[in-house]
Design a protein around this motif. Structure first.
Motif, PDB file in Angstrom:
ATOM      1  N   ASP A  35      39.368  48.584  39.674  1.00 32.81           N
ATOM      2  CA  ASP A  35      39.575  49.607  40.715  1.00 32.81           C
ATOM      3  C   ASP A  35      39.636  48.956  42.102  1.00 32.81           C
ATOM      4  OD1 ASP A  35      39.519  51.517  38.704  1.00 32.81           O
ATOM      5  OD2 ASP A  35      37.501  52.252  39.209  1.00 32.81           O
ATOM      6  N   ASN A  36      38.753  47.981  42.342  1.00 36.08           N
ATOM      7  CA  ASN A  36      38.760  47.274  43.630  1.00 36.08           C
ATOM      8  C   ASN A  36      40.093  46.560  43.849  1.00 36.08           C
ATOM      9  OD1 ASN A  36      36.078  48.017  43.953  1.00 36.08           O
ATOM     10  ND2 ASN A  36      35.287  45.930  43.999  1.00 36.08           N
ATOM     11  N   ARG A  37      40.616  45.938  42.797  1.00 37.06           N
ATOM     12  CA  ARG A  37      41.899  45.225  42.939  1.00 37.06           C
ATOM     13  C   ARG A  37      42.982  46.172  43.413  1.00 37.06           C
ATOM     14  NH1 ARG A  37      46.515  45.200  41.008  1.00 37.06           N
ATOM     15  NH2 ARG A  37      45.984  46.538  39.264  1.00 37.06           N
ATOM     16  N   ARG A  38      43.051  47.321  42.778  1.00 41.94           N
ATOM     17  CA  ARG A  38      44.065  48.313  43.171  1.00 41.94           C
ATOM     18  C   ARG A  38      43.845  48.785  44.609  1.00 41.94           C
ATOM     19  NH1 ARG A  38      42.990  50.970  37.936  1.00 41.94           N
ATOM     20  NH2 ARG A  38      44.486  50.112  36.474  1.00 41.94           N
ATOM     21  N   PHE A  43      45.264  48.936  50.249  1.00 43.88           N
ATOM     22  CA  PHE A  43      44.772  48.834  51.621  1.00 43.88           C
ATOM     23  C   PHE A  43      45.525  47.748  52.389  1.00 43.88           C
ATOM     24  CE2 PHE A  43      41.926  46.748  54.657  1.00 43.88           C
ATOM     25  CZ  PHE A  43      41.683  47.807  55.527  1.00 43.88           C
ATOM     26  N   MET A  44      45.657  46.565  51.793  1.00 42.95           N
ATOM     27  CA  MET A  44      46.323  45.448  52.466  1.00 42.95           C
ATOM     28  C   MET A  44      47.791  45.748  52.752  1.00 42.95           C
ATOM     29  SD  MET A  44      44.314  43.108  53.318  1.00 42.95           S
ATOM     30  CE  MET A  44      42.642  42.609  53.012  1.00 42.95           C
ATOM     31  N   ARG A 163      32.521  44.104  50.820  1.00 41.63           N
ATOM     32  CA  ARG A 163      31.948  43.739  52.125  1.00 41.63           C
ATOM     33  C   ARG A 163      33.035  43.284  53.083  1.00 41.63           C
ATOM     34  NH1 ARG A 163      28.380  43.322  55.984  1.00 41.63           N
ATOM     35  NH2 ARG A 163      27.714  41.277  56.706  1.00 41.63           N
ATOM     36  N   HIS A 164      33.944  42.444  52.608  1.00 46.33           N
ATOM     37  CA  HIS A 164      35.009  41.962  53.492  1.00 46.33           C
ATOM     38  C   HIS A 164      35.983  43.078  53.864  1.00 46.33           C
ATOM     39  CE1 HIS A 164      34.188  37.800  54.318  1.00 46.33           C
ATOM     40  NE2 HIS A 164      33.760  37.651  53.069  1.00 46.33           N
ATOM     41  N   LEU A 165      36.242  43.988  52.959  1.00 48.72           N
ATOM     42  CA  LEU A 165      37.098  45.128  53.316  1.00 48.72           C
ATOM     43  C   LEU A 165      36.429  45.968  54.393  1.00 48.72           C
ATOM     44  CD1 LEU A 165      38.556  46.283  49.891  1.00 48.72           C
ATOM     45  CD2 LEU A 165      39.728  45.094  51.752  1.00 48.72           C
TER      46      LEU A 165
END
Length: 173
Positions: A35-38, A43-44, A163-165
């Motif tokens: 889910d984070n990858r998507r 987002f990017m 965290r970086h997002l």
């Protein structure tokens, strides 16, 4: 879907709670990684092109350098997890994330190229963690002078990305 409980505090360096604490306590870390990858990719892709090479302060990384850092960090933590899962007790060295960011040449790469590499690394990470049976999740080793279990590495990867997002959202956009 595998259920992999969150690691206990004795399975990771105290500072990494800033990453691990960002994840729910539902045991669905492999789902969260996908889910984070998507979400990260979407987002990017929405970040304006001119912001991708922006630094909010002198010496801070650009968004492209952050993407390269996420890729590098994930590779390193997946490697550590593999070593510990195989019961390798060799103490593993740390790495200088700032040197890695400088040498990444991320600002010369396209966002599409970075995201393609990110997706490939994430697929590999998920495949690695899917290959482990439940007896290895609490195996641990020492990396960068800190104890870390296999499952702590998985949670670190996912939380580190979040965290970086959050930092990008707060300081770059």
């Amino acid at each position: 879907m595998k259920i992999i409980p969150k690691p206990e505090p004795n399975e990771y360096a105290p500072y990494t709670i800033m990453y691990i604490g960002l994840l729910p306590d539902d045991g669905l870390i492999l789902k969260h990684l996908e889910d984070n990858r998507r979400a990260t990719t979407d987002f990017m892709r929405a970040v304006p092109e001119e912001k991708l090479s922006y630094r909010y302060a002198e010496g801070k990384w650009t968004i492209k350098e952050i993407m390269a850092h996420l890729i590098d960090d994930e590779r390193i933590y997946a490697y550590r997890a593999l070593r510990f899962a195989r019961n390798d007790q060799t103490e593993l060295p740390g790495f200088d994330q700032d040197d890695y960011a400088i040498e990444s040449a991320a600002n010369e790469r396209s966002l599409d190229d970075l995201l393609e590499e990110f997706a490939a690394v994430r697929r590999s990470t998920i495949a690695l963690f899917n290959s482990f049976d439940e007896r290895v999740w609490t195996r641990s080793g020492v990396a960068s002078g800190n104890v870390m279990s296999v499952r702590a590495a998985a949670y670190h990867i996912a939380g580190h990305e979040l965290r970086h997002l959050n930092i990008i959202k707060e300081r770059y956009l």
